[in-house]
Design an enzyme around this catalytic site. Structure first.
Site, PDB file in Angstrom:
ATOM      1  N   HIS A   5      -4.727   7.414  -0.757  1.00  0.00           N
ATOM      2  CA  HIS A   5      -3.363   7.318  -0.229  1.00  0.00           C
ATOM      3  C   HIS A   5      -2.543   6.302  -1.028  1.00  0.00           C
ATOM      4  O   HIS A   5      -1.381   6.571  -1.383  1.00  0.00           O
ATOM      5  CB  HIS A   5      -3.415   6.906   1.251  1.00  0.00           C
ATOM      6  CG  HIS A   5      -2.085   6.580   1.850  1.00  0.00           C
ATOM      7  ND1 HIS A   5      -1.348   7.498   2.571  1.00  0.00           N
ATOM      8  CD2 HIS A   5      -1.360   5.429   1.846  1.00  0.00           C
ATOM      9  CE1 HIS A   5      -0.219   6.922   2.975  1.00  0.00           C
ATOM     10  NE2 HIS A   5      -0.204   5.670   2.554  1.00  0.00           N
ATOM     11  N   GLU A   6      -3.143   5.152  -1.332  1.00  0.00           N
ATOM     12  CA  GLU A   6      -2.420   4.127  -2.096  1.00  0.00           C
ATOM     13  C   GLU A   6      -2.182   4.575  -3.535  1.00  0.00           C
ATOM     14  O   GLU A   6      -1.127   4.291  -4.115  1.00  0.00           O
ATOM     15  CB  GLU A   6      -3.190   2.805  -2.059  1.00  0.00           C
ATOM     16  CG  GLU A   6      -3.425   2.244  -0.657  1.00  0.00           C
ATOM     17  CD  GLU A   6      -2.146   2.111   0.145  1.00  0.00           C
ATOM     18  OE1 GLU A   6      -1.061   1.935  -0.462  1.00  0.00           O
ATOM     19  OE2 GLU A   6      -2.220   2.182   1.386  1.00  0.00           O
ATOM     20  N   HIS A  43       0.880   6.706  -3.564  1.00  0.00           N
ATOM     21  CA  HIS A  43       2.121   5.925  -3.591  1.00  0.00           C
ATOM     22  C   HIS A  43       2.453   5.494  -5.020  1.00  0.00           C
ATOM     23  O   HIS A  43       3.615   5.523  -5.437  1.00  0.00           O
ATOM     24  CB  HIS A  43       1.978   4.677  -2.715  1.00  0.00           C
ATOM     25  CG  HIS A  43       2.301   4.915  -1.271  1.00  0.00           C
ATOM     26  ND1 HIS A  43       3.453   5.542  -0.852  1.00  0.00           N
ATOM     27  CD2 HIS A  43       1.621   4.590  -0.131  1.00  0.00           C
ATOM     28  CE1 HIS A  43       3.480   5.598   0.467  1.00  0.00           C
ATOM     29  NE2 HIS A  43       2.387   5.036   0.928  1.00  0.00           N
ATOM     30  N   GLU A  94       5.468   8.259   3.627  1.00  0.00           N
ATOM     31  CA  GLU A  94       4.094   8.183   4.124  1.00  0.00           C
ATOM     32  C   GLU A  94       3.454   9.563   4.232  1.00  0.00           C
ATOM     33  O   GLU A  94       2.294   9.754   3.860  1.00  0.00           O
ATOM     34  CB  GLU A  94       4.038   7.478   5.478  1.00  0.00           C
ATOM     35  CG  GLU A  94       4.295   5.974   5.410  1.00  0.00           C
ATOM     36  CD  GLU A  94       3.342   5.244   4.482  1.00  0.00           C
ATOM     37  OE1 GLU A  94       2.152   5.609   4.414  1.00  0.00           O
ATOM     38  OE2 GLU A  94       3.801   4.312   3.803  1.00  0.00           O
TER      39      GLU A  94
END
Length: 308
Positions: free
Chosen positions: A130-131, A134, A201
């Protein structure tokens, strides 16, 4: 698109700085605020990531000090077709993580020891993915700049409130304007944070699932992080709420008290979206089921490292 968002953000924050500066010192104060805002924008672009990492006492690790975590991150960065980011550990019991950096070539991923102690290897992989999403989407630049400028803007607004404005503005309108700016300037900065964070998100969840290869890993991680949220307080985040939108889940203890102004989408909705992706991919599995043991680095992390 993200470059356009960054430009709009910087322009809006600069305008707010100038407005508060006018209340503090009239036209001269407005010009000084403009100069400060320009310097802050320049510093935010080049140094705000380091400031946030230092704020949380993040400790950089590598393949020697954290071989398993480093290898996992390297593998997924290769899978995502992006450079290996710098990797940091934060000595914090609350399970959480964030990414920062102005571009994929100058990025960092920071994970709390609470995350490593609580989650399985697969769930940690989901969080790291997930990071990385980003970073790949270049969300980290605008999120880090927002955190830096929102904090600075709040401090400037508070200074305006204490100063009461300049002599030229000490009339009914000046007092009302000062009070309004004290309230509205931080609120405006918070709205910018919320709009950016909430919109990004879901996309990071989706891409993170693609990077790690299993949406259920990330969904299960989100459920565990949210479940541990109320039992552990992140004191650094509580004292620096302007950084809350950077984390995978809001680290602040008051998140549920104000869902309207939360920096993150509802965790249940995020989990449901990931489950729908898993179903579309023909993957079986339920959140909260599967491995119950934390990842191998968990016991070492409790002792303070290394996480290998």
């Amino acid at each position: 698109m993200n470059y356009m968002k960054t430009a709009i953000l910087l322009a809006a924050m600069t305008a707010l700085f100038m407005g508060v500066g006018f209340l503090v010192g009239g036209q001269a104060g407005m010009l000084i605020a403009l100069a400060v805002a320009c310097a802050m924008n320049f510093w935010s672009y080049w140094g705000s990531d380091k400031a946030v990492l230092n704020m949380y006492g993040a400790e950089e690790v590598d393949q020697n000090s954290a071989p398993d975590l480093y290898q996992m991150t390297w593998d997924m960065a290769q899978r995502a077709g992006m450079p290996m980011p710098r990797l940091f550990i934060i000595h914090e019991d609350q399970p959480n993580a964030f990414a920062t950096g102005r571009n994929p070539e100058n990025a960092a991923v920071a994970v709390n020891t609470g995350l490593l102690n609580t989650l399985t290897r697969e769930e940690v992989a989901g969080v790291v993915a997930h990071e990385l999403a980003h970073i790949k989407n270049r969300d980290t630049l605008i999120m880090t700049i927002t955190a830096t400028l929102a904090g600075a803007l709040s401090m400037l607004a508070n200074f305006a409130a204490f100063s009461g404005g300049n002599n030229q503005n000490r009339n009914g309108f000046g007092v009302i304007g000062t009070i309004a700016m004290m309230i509205l300037a931080p609120l405006a900065a918070s709205i910018v944070q919320m709009a950016i964070s909430r919109s990004r998100e879901y996309e990071a969840d989706k891409m993170g699932a693609e990077i790690c290869g299993n949406p259920i890993w990330l969904a299960s991680a989100l459920a565990k992080i949210a479940g541990a949220h109320d039992r552990t307080v992140n004191n650094t985040a509580e004292h620096n709420p302007q950084t809350a939108h950077m984390f995978i889940i809001n680290p602040l203890s008051g998140e549920r008290m104000d869902n309207l102004f939360s920096t993150h989408p509802d965790t249940g909705n995020r989990i449901a979206a990931l489950q729908q992706i898993a179903q579309a991919w023909g993957m079986a599995g339920q959140v909260g089921h599967g491995q119950s043991q934390p990842a191998p680095w968990g016991s070492n992390a409790r002792r303070g490292g290394p996480w290998g």
